[in-house]
Write an enzyme that holds these catalytic residues in place. Structure first.
Site, PDB file in Angstrom:
ATOM      1  N   ASP A   1      26.076 -18.546 -12.127  1.00  0.00           N
ATOM      2  CA  ASP A   1      27.433 -18.538 -12.299  1.00  0.00           C
ATOM      3  C   ASP A   1      28.209 -19.863 -11.622  1.00  0.00           C
ATOM      4  O   ASP A   1      27.444 -20.312 -10.424  1.00  0.00           O
ATOM      5  CB  ASP A   1      27.999 -17.286 -11.923  1.00  0.00           C
ATOM      6  CG  ASP A   1      29.804 -17.311 -12.203  1.00  0.00           C
ATOM      7  OD1 ASP A   1      30.165 -17.982 -13.086  1.00  0.00           O
ATOM      8  OD2 ASP A   1      30.351 -16.275 -11.733  1.00  0.00           O
TER       9      ASP A   1
ATOM     10  N   ILE B   1     -15.634  -5.625  -5.817  1.00  0.00           N
ATOM     11  CA  ILE B   1     -14.244  -5.421  -5.873  1.00  0.00           C
ATOM     12  C   ILE B   1     -13.605  -5.899  -4.589  1.00  0.00           C
ATOM     13  O   ILE B   1     -13.841  -5.305  -3.522  1.00  0.00           O
ATOM     14  CB  ILE B   1     -13.752  -3.804  -6.370  1.00  0.00           C
ATOM     15  CG1 ILE B   1     -14.334  -3.747  -7.507  1.00  0.00           C
ATOM     16  CG2 ILE B   1     -12.427  -3.655  -6.206  1.00  0.00           C
ATOM     17  CD1 ILE B   1     -14.231  -2.133  -7.957  1.00  0.00           C
TER      18      ILE B   1
ATOM     19  N   VAL C   1     -19.073  -1.676  -6.737  1.00  0.00           N
ATOM     20  CA  VAL C   1     -17.984  -1.332  -5.628  1.00  0.00           C
ATOM     21  C   VAL C   1     -18.021  -2.406  -4.515  1.00  0.00           C
ATOM     22  O   VAL C   1     -16.818  -3.028  -4.093  1.00  0.00           O
ATOM     23  CB  VAL C   1     -18.347  -0.215  -4.726  1.00  0.00           C
ATOM     24  CG1 VAL C   1     -17.458   0.174  -3.548  1.00  0.00           C
ATOM     25  CG2 VAL C   1     -18.391   0.915  -5.808  1.00  0.00           C
ATOM     26  N   ALA C   2     -18.908  -3.090  -4.097  1.00  0.00           N
ATOM     27  CA  ALA C   2     -18.800  -4.305  -2.967  1.00  0.00           C
ATOM     28  C   ALA C   2     -18.402  -5.409  -3.669  1.00  0.00           C
ATOM     29  O   ALA C   2     -17.699  -6.235  -2.873  1.00  0.00           O
ATOM     30  CB  ALA C   2     -20.220  -4.513  -2.698  1.00  0.00           C
TER      31      ALA C   2
ATOM     32  N   GLU D   1     -11.003  -5.070  -2.452  1.00  0.00           N
ATOM     33  CA  GLU D   1      -9.907  -4.196  -1.859  1.00  0.00           C
ATOM     34  C   GLU D   1      -8.930  -4.562  -1.158  1.00  0.00           C
ATOM     35  O   GLU D   1      -7.936  -3.982  -1.015  1.00  0.00           O
ATOM     36  CB  GLU D   1     -10.603  -2.783  -1.265  1.00  0.00           C
ATOM     37  CG  GLU D   1     -11.496  -3.159  -0.058  1.00  0.00           C
ATOM     38  CD  GLU D   1     -12.955  -3.382  -0.313  1.00  0.00           C
ATOM     39  OE1 GLU D   1     -13.614  -3.596   0.645  1.00  0.00           O
ATOM     40  OE2 GLU D   1     -13.312  -3.735  -1.379  1.00  0.00           O
TER      41      GLU D   1
END
Length: 614
Positions: A331, A287, A284-285, A289
């Protein structure tokens, strides 16, 4: 009844019969209602807007976001540490809300623009002329058109009186197109060459017409373009692809590190619950976030910057694609150019002049092109009318020409309107001495045939063969620079003719000069192309306009270098049709300008570049 006709290949009456309509009476209200039920409203089908909840859920389809949600859940379940879980979820939810708000705002603005673009139409129904909303038009409706109208559907012309239609939005052609009712024998003629048809969303700039609706809604040429856009394959932006790769790579690395940590802990005698908690906490740490939040904030700033520059960005990731662009396909008309005809050269007194030079306000050429002109000036001073004619009046006004005073001094008492056969327009004006001034403008080759004299430096002399050749040489020289050339002439008559007809007035004229005009390039476009080139991006022009005009503008913008053999050839839509997709892919990197193309060609060109990994 069938609307699947090559209406331009048939006589107008044959089209009317096929659509079971009548020129004098039009459709009955009952038949119109029945066909509206059968064909649906005359409008482009928009993709149904998703609900706010659907938009919100859509924001969670990003791989990195999914990993964060899983991390929050695992963190809460495994460690019962709700602080980390709440922070992660807060970041994810705020990220989703910002995406939803941006998409909703863009959809709102687009819907408002669509509402503004819905014109009315004058039709014959039950023998009466009435005004109806354009979305109520059906195949077989008889429509009346005049200058200033937006064409509400695709239609076959039945009658055309000096009709000119500006089709730049559909074909890219920079000047209004002359229309007539004659049958086109060629099968598969391009949109720009269907002179007996008018198309939805184009503008009538001159003349009047009567036409029958042959296609509405998604069956129109504009609808065909909309269908292609709707069916285009959706791809992820470079940032989205990079974030997906990063998310997958991080996930694999984190899982490997967590597994190694778990195994090493067990080998050193630690308890399974303890090592499970340590491994999950480590995962978790690891990742990031904050990454989705940071990228969302940066994209939001970019979106706001685009909004300040009057550009709508529907979804946040779309703004990032600007930074990943390698090829810019653009164009021409109205994008790289001003979509406003401007006089650049003037030939008078036997000499070719730049438009920036000063000139005598009593110049016969100036008087001829201003008087034989239907441009109107509104209360705000805006010029209204055919772009070619407004260019002439603008040229005169820029030189300080007293337009209102001269128009009051030379009121129009007669005229022969422009038509595509003569290619001339003539007006008649009273003079103070009781005689009349005849002012004529039109195509140089046609006008010269009707001139016997020339006015150079205020001296009227005979127009010799050498003079004619010199004038035609100047005309050719300007045409090679993709300038649209028109000539001016005049004469003085003692009395008004019985009839204002070409045979009565358009002869024995005095040649006054030539003007050459073009839809000029935007200076900011030239600068932008140079900046893009310096950044490693290549600009490719794809237009429906003629090859000569496209090449001239491309050279002026720096897209083509006339001194280089490569990147110099202009490929036309007809040439594109003659080669396979494989041949196009082999040649696409050597081509920088495409002219006289259709929407299908544009898709092929884009796919050819994408096949090269661009």
């Amino acid at each position: 009844m069938s609307t699947k006709l090559s209406a331009y290949n048939q006589e107008a009456q044959a089209v009317i019969d096929s659509l079971e309509s009548h020129v004098e009476t039009g459709l009955t209200a009952a038949v119109a209602a029945q066909r509206l039920e059968e064909f649906g409203p005359n409008e482009l089908k928009a993709e149904a807007h998703s609900t706010l909840l659907q938009k919100f859920i859509e924001q969670f389809k990003d791989f990195m976001i999914i990993i964060l949600v899983i991390a929050a859940a695992v963190s809460f379940v495994a460690s019962h540490e709700w602080h980390d879980a709440v922070i992660i979820l807060l970041v994810v939810v705020l990220n989703a809300i910002m995406g939803v708000v941006q998409e909703a705002k863009a959809e709102e603005a687009i819907d408002a623009l669509k509402e503004m673009a819905s014109p009315d139409a004058r039709v014959r129904r039950d023998g009466n002329v009435m005004t109806v909303k354009s979305h109520d038009l059906v195949p077989g409706d008889i429509v009346l058109l005049e200058a200033g109208d937006i064409v509400p559907a695709d239609m076959r012309l039945i009658e055309a009186n000096s009709l000119k239609v500006e089709e730049a939005a559909l074909t890219g052609e920079s000047v209004p197109v002359d229309k007539d009712i004659s049958v086109i024998a060629e099968e598969g003629a391009g949109i720009g060459d269907r002179h007996n048809m008018v198309f939805s969303s184009t503008n009538v700039t001159y003349g009047r017409a009567l036409a029958i609706v042959t296609a509405t809604g998604m069956n129109t040429e504009v609808g065909h373009i909309a269908s292609m856009l709707a069916s285009a394959e959706k791809t992820k932006t470079p940032l989205q692809r990079d974030q997906d790769r990063l998310g997958k790579t991080l996930t694999i690395m984190i899982l490997v590190i967590a597994a190694v940590t778990f195994i090493v802990g067990l080998l050193r005698g630690r308890q399974i619950p303890d090592m499970l908690l340590v491994s999950i906490s480590l995962a978790v740490a690891a990742i990031p976030e904050g990454l989705p939040a940071i990228s969302t904030i940066i994209l939001s700033i970019g979106t706001q910057t685009m909004a300040d520059r009057k550009a709508l960005v529907r979804t946040l990731p779309a703004v990032e694609t600007l930074g990943g662009t390698q090829i810019i396909c653009s164009d021409k008309t109205g994008t790289l150019t001003l979509n406003k005809m401007t006089i650049e050269k003037a030939y008078y007194d036997g000499v070719l002049h730049n438009a920036s030079e000063g000139l005598d306000l009593d110049l016969p050429l100036l008087r001829s092109i201003v008087l034989a002109n239907d441009t109107e000036v509104d209360a705000e001073g805006n010029l209204i009318g055919d772009p070619t004619e407004t260019a002439m009046v603008k040229f005169a006004l820029d030189k300080g020409y007293p337009l209102a005073e001269r128009l009051a001094s030379f009121p129009r008492v007669g005229e022969i309107p422009f038509d595509s056969t003569r290619k001339l327009m003539t007006t008649v004006h009273p003079l103070a001495d009781g005689r009349y001034l005849v002012a004529t403008k039109g195509a140089p080759d046609q006008l010269l045939k009707r001139c016997l004299h020339k006015d150079f430096g205020g001296q009227v002399t005979d127009l010799t063969d050498a003079d004619r050749q010199a004038i035609l040489t100047e005309n050719t020289g300007m045409a090679r620079q993709a300038l649209r050339v028109l000539a001016g002439a005049y004469k003085i008559i003692d009395q008004l003719p019985i009839k204002f007809e070409s045979e009565e007035l358009e002869h024995d004229l005095i040649f006054a000069g030539l003007v050459g005009m073009i839809d000029p390039e935007r200076q900011e476009a030239a600068d932008a192309i140079a900046v893009a080139k310096g950044a490693g991006m290549r600009t490719v022009m794809i237009t429906g306009d003629h090859a000569e005009t496209a090449q001239a503008i491309a050279e002026r913008l720096g897209i083509l270098n006339p001194n280089e053999d490569n990147h110099h050839h202009v490929m036309t839509g007809a040439e594109l049709d003659a080669i396979s997709d494989q041949e196009l892919e082999a040649r696409v990197q050597d081509l920088s300008v495409y002219a006289r193309v259709s929407p299908e060609h544009k898709v092929r060109i884009i796919k050819a570049w994408q096949s090269k990994g661009k």
